[in-house]
Design an enzyme around this catalytic site. Structure first.
Site, PDB file in Angstrom:
ATOM      1  N   LYS A 237      52.981   9.195  52.780  1.00 23.62           N
ATOM      2  CA  LYS A 237      52.717   8.460  53.997  1.00 23.62           C
ATOM      3  C   LYS A 237      52.171   9.849  54.981  1.00 23.62           C
ATOM      4  CE  LYS A 237      55.052   8.231  57.608  1.00 23.62           C
ATOM      5  NZ  LYS A 237      53.598   8.488  58.465  1.00 23.62           N
ATOM      6  N   SER A 291      59.823  16.714  61.966  1.00 19.74           N
ATOM      7  CA  SER A 291      61.049  17.219  62.722  1.00 19.74           C
ATOM      8  C   SER A 291      62.517  17.207  62.128  1.00 19.74           C
ATOM      9  CB  SER A 291      60.910  16.129  63.975  1.00 19.74           C
ATOM     10  OG  SER A 291      61.538  14.834  63.569  1.00 19.74           O
ATOM     11  N   THR A 292      63.455  17.971  62.814  1.00 19.53           N
ATOM     12  CA  THR A 292      64.691  18.046  62.209  1.00 19.53           C
ATOM     13  C   THR A 292      65.353  16.556  62.497  1.00 19.53           C
ATOM     14  OG1 THR A 292      64.823  20.271  62.792  1.00 19.53           O
ATOM     15  CG2 THR A 292      66.976  19.139  62.494  1.00 19.53           C
ATOM     16  N   GLU A 318      61.348  20.582  54.897  1.00 16.13           N
ATOM     17  CA  GLU A 318      61.093  21.918  55.830  1.00 16.13           C
ATOM     18  C   GLU A 318      60.904  21.141  57.214  1.00 16.13           C
ATOM     19  OE1 GLU A 318      59.224  23.924  58.488  1.00 16.13           O
ATOM     20  OE2 GLU A 318      57.594  23.520  57.176  1.00 16.13           O
ATOM     21  N   CYS A 352      55.242  25.462  62.782  1.00 15.44           N
ATOM     22  CA  CYS A 352      56.892  25.600  62.667  1.00 15.44           C
ATOM     23  C   CYS A 352      57.027  26.913  62.578  1.00 15.44           C
ATOM     24  CB  CYS A 352      57.171  24.980  61.248  1.00 15.44           C
ATOM     25  SG  CYS A 352      56.904  23.446  61.255  1.00 15.44           S
ATOM     26  N   GLU A 450      63.240  23.727  70.556  1.00 16.87           N
ATOM     27  CA  GLU A 450      61.756  23.781  70.030  1.00 16.87           C
ATOM     28  C   GLU A 450      60.687  23.107  71.001  1.00 16.87           C
ATOM     29  OE1 GLU A 450      59.791  23.008  65.785  1.00 16.87           O
ATOM     30  OE2 GLU A 450      61.148  21.536  66.429  1.00 16.87           O
TER      31      GLU A 450
END
Length: 568
Positions: A237, A291-292, A318, A352, A450
């Site tokens: 995806k 994203s985290t 990551e 990132c 961030e």
């Protein structure tokens, strides 16, 4: 899915060794992969043939609208739902219309992956590697300008940023990963007398769910093909804002001979696709960059379903970063300023690894600030097809609004001031000026959160507070992706390396914190930045195999009694 040729099916003298087509008594050998080297970077200088070819391809793609189907089991699938792919720097210009996968198409992708796995997982590894090596040559040659232009137009990258991403890094992944795979398969145990011990590095049982972001074309190319190289199948995806270049990556792989169903390409709404894939007992792993928050959501979803899976899924991710530059008073001020500008503003800070927070000693504050401001004010911004521009637009409306909110916050904050930039214009494209902000409070919001855009926040600290500042840099952010320390004093380099050992998975000394190269700086971070499985190294490939130990005894014992049991 049929991978064996009709000739192979009808010829009784042909046998399958390890799942590949090999005639009995045919090719034998312990094959070695050609030693890889990093793909040379074209500079697209005026008058060069590469510059002319890329400009021509940009004009061609600007003048067309591409239809992007799903690709499931090697078949193009069109649905009743589509979305427009537009240029971030000219959001009224449509580049493509992409079909969207729903629950039915996602289930079809699972079925196609299952069918492909039956044979692909048994192919000889060097046959799988050959497909990637061929794909690398196709991209380095006839596909290079097409993929670069699609990345420039669809993701608003300059020629140089596209070149190092969608050409060089993809080629590097496809050349280095087969070389690393040979090391994995070469990892074998020792054998005692009369015994032969072997290690069968099996693929995972099930599919790998690959989720790629918009910012690097190379990430999607690696998230899918590194598991596939090790005999796995993938359901991909891609980000909707990076889907044009992802589609071309898929077409390159097909041109290189990738069998149908090994990688299934299903752009779609993340929540809808994930609901189906994460509930499947056949989920073998997740290969993710994003994203985290999203990665944590995926992890929790897997945990809720863990008893339903055939095996524990491998989770490789990551995620975000709040990447730092720390200057010691012995550093070269000009080098620090250049690192701030290049590390913070290349590709609009949408990396990132981009520099986001900077710590400068008061002894050189004015010099670093003035150099950085002067360079920032020189940077040209605009259409990436104009090769004079250093940066272009941010990716879409949500990104524009989010980044602008931080700049507005800084403008209204009592303890910050904008040193350069700060302008935002979305009238034609999503343009945000490269922005330098001074924060007197090292724990200010802009120093901690961030932002993922062309905003760099600088904090001046007392040079005498070096040790305290090291602790501050380590503890300020929950992330630990990249970081850089500038110093000419070796003791400062040593003390920073020790204090910041866990603050960055990719750590740079006297260089900007971005620009990792496959095979040279394997990439990944810890803490909230991910699982640190180091894309671009052998370590990542190890996650996509499930080893089986085989012990073969040539003369097995025929008596249960041991010598110690005999009477004296």
């Amino acid at each position: 899915m049929t991978m064996l040729s009709e000739e192979a099916r009808q010829d009784p003298d042909r046998t399958r060794a390890g799942g590949d087509e090999r005639p009995a008594g045919g090719i034998q050998g312990r094959f070695t992969i050609p030693a890889p080297s990093n793909e040379p970077v074209h500079d697209y200088a005026p008058g060069s043939p590469e510059r002319a070819a890329l400009k021509a391809e940009l004009r061609r793609q600007t003048g067309q609208v591409v239809e992007i189907p799903l690709i499931i089991g090697g078949r193009e699938v069109r649905t009743a739902k589509t979305f427009d792919v537009t240029m971030p720097h000219d959001h009224g210009h449509t580049l493509a219309r992409c079909h969207v996968a729903g629950a039915a198409e996602t289930q079809a992708a699972i079925a196609a992956a299952r069918e492909a796995w039956a044979e692909w997982s048994n192919w000889a590894w060097e046959e799988r590697a050959a497909i990637l090596l061929r794909a690398a040559e196709l991209l380095a040659g006839p596909w290079r300008m097409r993929l670069n232009a699609a990345t420039m137009l669809g993701q608003s990258k300059t020629a140089m940023q596209a070149e190092i991403d969608s050409a060089c890094e993809v080629v590097d992944f496809w050349r280095f990963n087969p070389f690393f795979a040979a090391r994995v398969y070469g990892e074998q145990p020792v054998s005692g007398p009369g015994v032969w011990n072997r290690m069968d590095h099996r693929p995972l049982e099930g599919f790998v769910y690959a989720i790629s972001p918009f910012n690097f074309t190379a990430i999607g190319a690696n998230l899918t093909t590194s598991p596939a190289l090790m005999g796995n199948v993938a359901i991909w995806k891609p980000s909707t804002t990076g889907v044009l270049s992802s589609y071309y990556v898929m077409k390159i792989l097909e041109s290189a001979g990738l069998p149908p169903g090994v990688i299934n390409f299903i752009p779609g709404v993340a929540s809808e696709v994930s609901a189906v894939l994460l509930s499947s007992p056949e989920l073998g792993g997740i290969h993710f960059t994003g994203s985290t928050g999203t990665f944590q959501h995926l992890w929790k979803s897997v945990a809720r379903n863990v008893e339903n899976y055939r095996a524990y899924p491998r989770l490789v991710g990551e995620t975000g970063g709040k990447d730092f530059i720390l200057a010691h008073e012995s550093a070269d001020p000009q080098a620090v300023a250049v690192a701030i500008v290049c590390g913070g503003f290349e590709y609009q800070g949408q990396k990132c690894s981009a520099a986001s927070r900077v710590y400068v000693p008061d002894t050189m504050w004015k010099e670093v600030r003035d150099h950085a401001v002067a360079m920032t004010e020189e940077l040209r911004m605009g259409d990436p097809a104009d090769f004079r521009n250093f940066l272009a637009a941010v990716i879409d409306r949500p990104a524009f609004d989010n980044i602008k909110s931080y700049i507005d916050y800084a403008r209204d904050s009592a303890d910050t001031r904008i040193l350069a930039g700060g302008g935002c214009d979305d009238s034609r494209g999503y343009f945000i000026e490269p922005t330098l902000i001074q924060a007197d409070d090292p724990e200010h919001k802009l120093m901690c959160e961030e932002i993922f855009g062309p905003v760099v926040t600088l904090h001046p600290y007392r040079a005498s507070d070096w040790e305290t500042t090291l602790d501050l840099v380590d503890k300020t952010s929950p992330y630990a992706l990249t970081g850089a320390v500038f110093a000419r004093d070796r003791e400062a380099v040593r003390s920073a390396g020790a204090a910041l050992r866990n603050a960055a998975g990719n750590y740079y000394i006297n260089d900007k914190p971005s620009g990792a190269v496959v095979g040279q700086q394997p990439f990944g971070g810890g803490r909230a930045s991910g699982t640190n499985d180091k894309a671009g190294s052998v370590l990542n490939l190890v996650r996509w195999v499930s080893p089986r130990t085989i012990k073969e005894t040539f003369d097995p014992p025929t008596d249960y009694r041991y010598p110690f049991m005999e009477e004296e």
